[in-house]
Design a protein around this motif. Structure first.
Motif, PDB file in Angstrom:
ATOM      1  N   ILE A  73     -11.524  -6.364   3.981  1.00  0.00           N
ATOM      2  CA  ILE A  73     -12.938  -6.599   3.415  1.00  0.00           C
ATOM      3  C   ILE A  73     -12.929  -6.361   1.877  1.00  0.00           C
ATOM      4  CG2 ILE A  73     -15.346  -5.679   3.155  1.00  0.00           C
ATOM      5  CD1 ILE A  73     -15.126  -4.988   6.297  1.00  0.00           C
ATOM      6  N   GLY A  74     -11.995  -5.331   1.435  1.00  0.00           N
ATOM      7  CA  GLY A  74     -11.748  -5.167  -0.047  1.00  0.00           C
ATOM      8  C   GLY A  74     -11.272  -6.295  -0.422  1.00  0.00           C
ATOM      9  N   ALA A  75     -10.454  -7.106   0.096  1.00  0.00           N
ATOM     10  CA  ALA A  75      -9.614  -8.275  -0.574  1.00  0.00           C
ATOM     11  C   ALA A  75     -10.617  -9.500  -0.482  1.00  0.00           C
ATOM     12  CB  ALA A  75      -8.376  -8.357   0.449  1.00  0.00           C
ATOM     13  N   PHE A  76     -11.703  -9.422  -0.048  1.00  0.00           N
ATOM     14  CA  PHE A  76     -12.550 -10.473   0.166  1.00  0.00           C
ATOM     15  C   PHE A  76     -13.289 -10.630  -1.274  1.00  0.00           C
ATOM     16  CE2 PHE A  76     -16.793 -12.302   1.119  1.00  0.00           C
ATOM     17  CZ  PHE A  76     -16.203 -13.574   1.708  1.00  0.00           C
ATOM     18  N   ARG A  77     -12.830 -11.601  -1.860  1.00  0.00           N
ATOM     19  CA  ARG A  77     -13.332 -11.906  -3.264  1.00  0.00           C
ATOM     20  C   ARG A  77     -13.076 -10.869  -4.403  1.00  0.00           C
ATOM     21  NH1 ARG A  77     -18.856 -14.756  -2.651  1.00  0.00           N
ATOM     22  NH2 ARG A  77     -19.144 -13.541  -0.705  1.00  0.00           N
ATOM     23  N   PRO A  78     -12.113 -10.230  -4.496  1.00  0.00           N
ATOM     24  CA  PRO A  78     -12.007  -9.080  -5.595  1.00  0.00           C
ATOM     25  C   PRO A  78     -11.922  -9.834  -6.686  1.00  0.00           C
ATOM     26  CG  PRO A  78      -9.810  -9.282  -4.610  1.00  0.00           C
ATOM     27  CD  PRO A  78     -10.874 -10.424  -3.754  1.00  0.00           C
ATOM     28  N   GLY A  79     -12.575  -9.240  -7.734  1.00  0.00           N
ATOM     29  CA  GLY A  79     -12.800  -9.849  -9.087  1.00  0.00           C
ATOM     30  C   GLY A  79     -13.986 -10.580  -9.138  1.00  0.00           C
ATOM     31  N   TYR A 114      -5.836  -5.516  -6.041  1.00  0.00           N
ATOM     32  CA  TYR A 114      -6.468  -6.550  -5.132  1.00  0.00           C
ATOM     33  C   TYR A 114      -5.972  -7.908  -5.548  1.00  0.00           C
ATOM     34  CZ  TYR A 114      -7.906  -3.368  -1.552  1.00  0.00           C
ATOM     35  OH  TYR A 114      -7.935  -2.368  -0.411  1.00  0.00           O
ATOM     36  N   VAL A 115      -6.441  -8.177  -6.815  1.00  0.00           N
ATOM     37  CA  VAL A 115      -6.339  -9.783  -7.637  1.00  0.00           C
ATOM     38  C   VAL A 115      -4.992  -9.970  -7.451  1.00  0.00           C
ATOM     39  CG1 VAL A 115      -6.882 -10.995  -9.456  1.00  0.00           C
ATOM     40  CG2 VAL A 115      -8.620  -9.377  -8.556  1.00  0.00           C
ATOM     41  N   ASP A 116      -3.862  -9.095  -8.197  1.00  0.00           N
ATOM     42  CA  ASP A 116      -2.632  -9.404  -8.332  1.00  0.00           C
ATOM     43  C   ASP A 116      -1.854  -9.677  -6.944  1.00  0.00           C
ATOM     44  OD1 ASP A 116      -3.276  -9.260 -10.744  1.00  0.00           O
ATOM     45  OD2 ASP A 116      -2.362  -7.058 -11.159  1.00  0.00           O
ATOM     46  N   ASN A 117      -2.265  -9.032  -5.889  1.00  0.00           N
ATOM     47  CA  ASN A 117      -1.705  -9.070  -4.444  1.00  0.00           C
ATOM     48  C   ASN A 117      -2.550  -9.754  -3.379  1.00  0.00           C
ATOM     49  OD1 ASN A 117       0.862  -7.720  -5.389  1.00  0.00           O
ATOM     50  ND2 ASN A 117      -0.477  -5.904  -5.917  1.00  0.00           N
ATOM     51  N   LEU A 118      -3.427 -10.630  -3.656  1.00  0.00           N
ATOM     52  CA  LEU A 118      -4.411 -11.019  -2.759  1.00  0.00           C
ATOM     53  C   LEU A 118      -3.902 -11.607  -1.607  1.00  0.00           C
ATOM     54  CD1 LEU A 118      -7.361 -11.085  -2.286  1.00  0.00           C
ATOM     55  CD2 LEU A 118      -7.680 -13.175  -3.458  1.00  0.00           C
ATOM     56  N   SER A 119      -3.116 -12.615  -1.706  1.00  0.00           N
ATOM     57  CA  SER A 119      -2.663 -13.141  -0.649  1.00  0.00           C
ATOM     58  C   SER A 119      -1.744 -12.269   0.512  1.00  0.00           C
ATOM     59  CB  SER A 119      -1.785 -14.258  -0.861  1.00  0.00           C
ATOM     60  OG  SER A 119      -2.479 -15.519  -1.544  1.00  0.00           O
ATOM     61  N   SER A 120      -0.838 -11.566  -0.070  1.00  0.00           N
ATOM     62  CA  SER A 120      -0.045 -10.452   0.482  1.00  0.00           C
ATOM     63  C   SER A 120      -0.940  -9.374   1.200  1.00  0.00           C
ATOM     64  CB  SER A 120       1.137  -9.920  -0.495  1.00  0.00           C
ATOM     65  OG  SER A 120       0.694  -9.217  -1.526  1.00  0.00           O
ATOM     66  N   ILE A 121      -1.851  -8.956   0.451  1.00  0.00           N
ATOM     67  CA  ILE A 121      -2.625  -7.892   1.056  1.00  0.00           C
ATOM     68  C   ILE A 121      -3.435  -8.460   2.299  1.00  0.00           C
ATOM     69  CG2 ILE A 121      -5.002  -6.460   0.838  1.00  0.00           C
ATOM     70  CD1 ILE A 121      -3.954  -5.986  -2.199  1.00  0.00           C
ATOM     71  N   ARG A 122      -3.987  -9.609   2.434  1.00  0.00           N
ATOM     72  CA  ARG A 122      -4.806 -10.133   3.167  1.00  0.00           C
ATOM     73  C   ARG A 122      -3.781 -10.690   4.450  1.00  0.00           C
ATOM     74  NH1 ARG A 122      -8.219 -15.034   0.026  1.00  0.00           N
ATOM     75  NH2 ARG A 122     -10.015 -13.688  -0.449  1.00  0.00           N
ATOM     76  N   PHE A 168       0.758  -1.125  -0.088  1.00  0.00           N
ATOM     77  CA  PHE A 168      -0.113   0.100  -0.037  1.00  0.00           C
ATOM     78  C   PHE A 168       0.843   1.115   0.248  1.00  0.00           C
ATOM     79  CE2 PHE A 168      -3.669  -2.475   1.901  1.00  0.00           C
ATOM     80  CZ  PHE A 168      -4.246  -2.622   0.734  1.00  0.00           C
ATOM     81  N   PHE A 169       1.909   0.960  -0.208  1.00  0.00           N
ATOM     82  CA  PHE A 169       2.814   2.268  -0.233  1.00  0.00           C
ATOM     83  C   PHE A 169       3.920   2.198  -1.568  1.00  0.00           C
ATOM     84  CE2 PHE A 169       6.489   5.285   0.420  1.00  0.00           C
ATOM     85  CZ  PHE A 169       5.942   6.402   0.660  1.00  0.00           C
ATOM     86  N   PRO A 170       4.116   2.810  -2.501  1.00  0.00           N
ATOM     87  CA  PRO A 170       3.528   4.351  -2.427  1.00  0.00           C
ATOM     88  C   PRO A 170       2.019   4.014  -2.603  1.00  0.00           C
ATOM     89  CG  PRO A 170       4.622   3.756  -4.650  1.00  0.00           C
ATOM     90  CD  PRO A 170       4.979   2.814  -3.583  1.00  0.00           C
ATOM     91  N   PRO A 171       1.115   5.039  -2.350  1.00  0.00           N
ATOM     92  CA  PRO A 171      -0.338   4.860  -2.409  1.00  0.00           C
ATOM     93  C   PRO A 171      -0.741   4.789  -4.011  1.00  0.00           C
ATOM     94  CG  PRO A 171       0.367   7.004  -1.464  1.00  0.00           C
ATOM     95  CD  PRO A 171       1.552   6.320  -1.522  1.00  0.00           C
ATOM     96  N   GLN A 172      -1.827   4.433  -4.131  1.00  0.00           N
ATOM     97  CA  GLN A 172      -2.380   4.273  -5.642  1.00  0.00           C
ATOM     98  C   GLN A 172      -2.717   5.898  -5.923  1.00  0.00           C
ATOM     99  OE1 GLN A 172      -5.343   1.406  -6.478  1.00  0.00           O
ATOM    100  NE2 GLN A 172      -5.014   0.630  -4.319  1.00  0.00           N
TER     101      GLN A 172
END
Length: 157
Positions: free
Chosen positions: A123-129, A57-65, A40-44
């Motif tokens: 929550i955003g990382a819950f089933r993105p895509g 989120y889809v590309d980094n799902l496990s690391s975001i969680r 999450f840094f640098p910010p989007q």
């Protein structure tokens, strides 16, 4: 009697010292969760649309969680650290402990606000895509503190 008092004083000092070190531990763990783990840094950019946010989120799902989990755990370290500071305020305060109670309430509220950030991103990382990209973007924006600031470009005179 004096020995018990000295033992209790030493025990209290150890507890306060431990709690004081939880502040730096909170910062370190929160940064580890947000930067190298969740990316999450640098910010989007604020110009990213819902599809771009969802793709991140889809590309980094496990690391975001994992990063959100680490940040949520770190959030719990803020409370004892803040209350330790409040204890020193209480000791220094003469008369009614108004500042102490204000600090205790502020630390409690701040802990919850800090905890909301990784919870919303999680929550955003819950089933993105799988859900609407706008839902993922909304939760991402809710966790992003920049989205809560007043942006002068949105003010029309």
């Amino acid at each position: 009697m004096a020995a018990a008092s000295t033992s209790q004083s030493t025990s209290n000092a150890k507890i306060l010292t431990t709690c004081a070190w939880l502040g730096p531990a909170f910062v370190l763990l929160f940064v580890i969760g947000a930067v190298p783990l969740a990316h999450f840094f640098p910010p989007q950019s604020a110009d990213h649309d819902a599809l771009q946010v969802t793709a991140m989120y889809v590309d980094n799902l496990s690391s975001i969680r994992l990063g959100c989990l680490v940040m949520a755990i770190a959030s719990g370290l803020f409370l004892p650290w803040g209350l330790t500071i409040a204890m020193f305020t209480r000791r220094a305060e003469a008369g009614p402990p108004i500042l102490f109670y204000t600090q205790v309430a502020s630390v409690g509220v701040s802990t919850m606000v800090i905890l909301f950030i990784p919870v919303f991103w999680g929550i955003g990382a819950f089933r993105p895509g799988e859900v609407s990209p706008e839902i993922t973007q909304t939760w991402n924006d809710a966790g992003d503190r920049k989205s809560t600031r007043l942006n002068s470009s949105h003010i029309t005179i």
